[in-house]
Design an enzyme around this catalytic site. Structure first.
Site, PDB file in Angstrom:
ATOM      1  N   CYS A 124       0.810  -1.224   0.000  1.00 16.14           N
ATOM      2  CA  CYS A 124       0.000   0.000   0.000  1.00 16.14           C
ATOM      3  C   CYS A 124       0.842   1.271   0.000  1.00 16.14           C
ATOM      4  O   CYS A 124       0.615   2.176  -0.802  1.00 16.14           O
ATOM      5  CB  CYS A 124      -0.996  -0.014   1.150  1.00 16.14           C
ATOM      6  SG  CYS A 124      -0.272   0.018   2.814  1.00 16.14           S
ATOM      7  N   HIS A 161      -2.666   0.995   6.984  1.00 18.84           N
ATOM      8  CA  HIS A 161      -2.987   0.961   5.555  1.00 18.84           C
ATOM      9  C   HIS A 161      -3.199   2.372   5.039  1.00 18.84           C
ATOM     10  O   HIS A 161      -3.678   3.251   5.755  1.00 18.84           O
ATOM     11  CB  HIS A 161      -4.241   0.116   5.313  1.00 18.84           C
ATOM     12  CG  HIS A 161      -4.591  -0.038   3.868  1.00 18.84           C
ATOM     13  ND1 HIS A 161      -3.745  -0.617   2.954  1.00 18.84           N
ATOM     14  CD2 HIS A 161      -5.702   0.337   3.173  1.00 18.84           C
ATOM     15  CE1 HIS A 161      -4.316  -0.601   1.752  1.00 18.84           C
ATOM     16  NE2 HIS A 161      -5.492  -0.025   1.866  1.00 18.84           N
ATOM     17  N   HIS A 170      -6.121   1.615  -4.157  1.00 18.71           N
ATOM     18  CA  HIS A 170      -5.095   1.183  -3.202  1.00 18.71           C
ATOM     19  C   HIS A 170      -4.587  -0.214  -3.537  1.00 18.71           C
ATOM     20  O   HIS A 170      -5.231  -0.975  -4.259  1.00 18.71           O
ATOM     21  CB  HIS A 170      -5.646   1.220  -1.771  1.00 18.71           C
ATOM     22  CG  HIS A 170      -6.900   0.426  -1.549  1.00 18.71           C
ATOM     23  ND1 HIS A 170      -7.283  -0.002  -0.300  1.00 18.71           N
ATOM     24  CD2 HIS A 170      -7.866  -0.037  -2.394  1.00 18.71           C
ATOM     25  CE1 HIS A 170      -8.424  -0.668  -0.379  1.00 18.71           C
ATOM     26  NE2 HIS A 170      -8.797  -0.706  -1.637  1.00 18.71           N
TER      27      HIS A 170
END
Length: 198
Positions: A97, A152, A164
């Protein structure tokens, strides 16, 4: 009303001062301060009062909605769609990420920290859960897995969506209930958003 003001502050035009400024009553505005711009040289102070700036004051006007870099960030992010998720990756072979976010911004000449926790420390704080209407494409969305740890990060795509590196690949999910691709866990784990591009 407070949420409306929050949204307006982060969506509408603003000025960024290029100098220190001393106002009457010993009120100081520091270089780099940003204030909502009402038009015709008028800004809104933190007190809620408006102030007409003298023409000699050095400031620049910005509009978050019109920054061309936002479109470029999204176009760059779309090039990664379908790329495999690879832990610690940040290449054309795969990305995690934060590697995805770092790479997308780097393609546009903006260099960010590598890891999610470090990324969460840069930029301007712009949104909390429930205040999604303040978001603009290119803003960074941060998520937690509990205990207030940021685990994240994704890029706000616009239209209530996030792009993402998550699960098996880079893809787009929705954070708006009742829309295609809605992922409830994203809403439940959303912590805050940061703005990198004025």
């Amino acid at each position: 009303i407070y949420t409306l003001n929050w949204d307006k502050y982060h969506q509408g035009p603003f000025v960024k001062f290029q100098q220190n400024l001393l106002l009457p009553d010993s009120v100081e505005i520091s270089i780099g301060t940003r204030l909502p711009y009402l038009g015709d040289g008028i800004v809104r102070l933190a007190s809620g009062e408006s102030l007409k700036l003298d023409p000699s004051v050095d400031y620049r006007i910005y509009s978050p909605r019109n920054n061309y870099l936002r479109k470029q960030i999204i176009l760059s992010a779309e090039k990664y769609l379908g790329l495999p998720y690879v832990w610690a990756g940040k290449s054309g072979d795969g990305a995690d990420c934060s590697g995805f976010v770092q790479s997308v911004y780097a393609l546009n000449g903006i260099y960010l920290p590598r890891d999610t926790d470090e990324l969460s420390l840069v930029g301007q704080f712009i949104a909390l859960p429930g205040w999604y209407s303040a978001l603009q494409p290119g803003d960074l969305l941060f998520f937690t897995a509990g205990k207030r740890l940021i685990t994240h990060v994704g890029i706000y795509y616009g239209g209530g969506k996030v792009i993402h590196a998550h699960g098996k690949k880079v893809h787009i999910d929705s954070i708006l209930p009742g829309t295609p691709g809605f992922k409830r866990h994203l809403i439940q784990s959303f912590a805050f958003a940061k703005r990198i591009i004025d």
